[in-house]
Design a protein around this motif. Structure first.
Motif, PDB file in Angstrom:
ATOM      1  N   SER A   1     -32.009   2.615 -39.518  1.00  0.00           N
ATOM      2  CA  SER A   1     -30.799   3.401 -39.733  1.00  0.00           C
ATOM      3  C   SER A   1     -30.543   3.622 -41.217  1.00  0.00           C
ATOM      4  N   PRO A   2     -30.306   4.873 -41.607  1.00  0.00           N
ATOM      5  CA  PRO A   2     -30.022   5.162 -43.014  1.00  0.00           C
ATOM      6  C   PRO A   2     -28.535   5.048 -43.348  1.00  0.00           C
TER       7      PRO A   2
ATOM      8  N   ILE B   1     -29.518   9.606 -45.918  1.00  0.00           N
ATOM      9  CA  ILE B   1     -30.637  10.429 -45.447  1.00  0.00           C
ATOM     10  C   ILE B   1     -31.947   9.741 -45.816  1.00  0.00           C
ATOM     11  N   LYS B   2     -32.818   9.602 -44.828  1.00  0.00           N
ATOM     12  CA  LYS B   2     -34.172   9.102 -45.079  1.00  0.00           C
ATOM     13  C   LYS B   2     -35.149  10.175 -44.621  1.00  0.00           C
ATOM     14  N   GLU B   3     -36.185  10.367 -45.392  1.00  0.00           N
ATOM     15  CA  GLU B   3     -37.201  11.369 -45.086  1.00  0.00           C
ATOM     16  C   GLU B   3     -38.506  10.670 -44.714  1.00  0.00           C
ATOM     17  N   TYR B   4     -39.145  11.172 -43.648  1.00  0.00           N
ATOM     18  CA  TYR B   4     -40.397  10.616 -43.172  1.00  0.00           C
ATOM     19  C   TYR B   4     -41.383  11.754 -42.928  1.00  0.00           C
ATOM     20  N   GLU B   5     -42.670  11.422 -42.985  1.00  0.00           N
ATOM     21  CA  GLU B   5     -43.704  12.397 -42.673  1.00  0.00           C
ATOM     22  C   GLU B   5     -44.254  12.132 -41.280  1.00  0.00           C
TER      23      GLU B   5
ATOM     24  N   HIS C   1     -33.860  11.820 -41.106  1.00  0.00           N
ATOM     25  CA  HIS C   1     -32.991  10.958 -40.310  1.00  0.00           C
ATOM     26  C   HIS C   1     -31.725  10.714 -41.113  1.00  0.00           C
ATOM     27  N   MET C   2     -30.592  11.150 -40.572  1.00  0.00           N
ATOM     28  CA  MET C   2     -29.324  11.072 -41.291  1.00  0.00           C
ATOM     29  C   MET C   2     -28.336  10.206 -40.527  1.00  0.00           C
TER      30      MET C   2
END
Length: 164
Positions: free
Chosen positions: A66-67, A72-76, A83-84
């Motif tokens: 959980s961010p 906000i977390k960014e993933y590839e 994911h906000m």
């Protein structure tokens, strides 16, 4: 504010985490650039678990958590995954985050506590509301606002994924 055109809400009963993963996998496989999913529910209802299943089936490697404090977390993955968690953000603060760049970008945005920023969400989006109904059972209400999300709901229902 202009009203979202919306499809009929559907209810999905998840009796165990694997059922929640089934729904998350279907949605992740349907996701295209610009997909926006709002995710709401009580504390502990399973929003982050749903997000983790979704990310897994979007091809994200590694741990997704959980961010809450980073927002906000960014993933590839197959597509970029944004994911906000806007639980601790006011609407005014959210307006300054540049969420449009994510919503209208090349990735998939999943917003936990989306009701806080509802007026900032794009007109077309998918909304899920997770309720705890038992130790492992969850009631997930899914509603599409505009296309392609209304079609996703129709397809899920026609294929027996949803129960009313």
């Amino acid at each position: 504010m202009e009203q979202h055109q919306n499809g009929e809400p559907f209810v999905y009963i998840s009796r165990r985490p694997k059922d929640t993963e089934t729904l998350a996998a279907w949605l992740a496989n349907a996701a295209v650039p610009g997909t926006v999913i709002g995710l709401d529910g009580d504390l502990g209802a399973g929003k982050t678990a749903f997000s983790q299943f979704f990310a897994k089936h979007l091809g994200v490697k590694g741990i997704v958590n959980s961010p809450t404090f980073t927002i906000i977390k960014e993933y590839e993955g197959r597509l970029p995954f944004y994911h906000m968690d806007v639980y601790r953000v006011s609407l005014e603060e959210a307006e300054d985050l540049g969420l449009d760049e994510y919503f209208y970008g090349s990735g998939v945005s999943l917003v936990e506590w989306s009701q806080i920023v509802e007026e900032l969400l794009p007109k077309p989006h998918l909304h899920l509301y997770i309720e705890t109904t038992g130790e492992t059972e969850r009631k997930i209400t899914v509603q599409g606002f505009g296309e392609p999300y209304e079609e996703w709901c129709r397809s899920l229902k026609q294929n027996g994924v949803f129960t009313e």
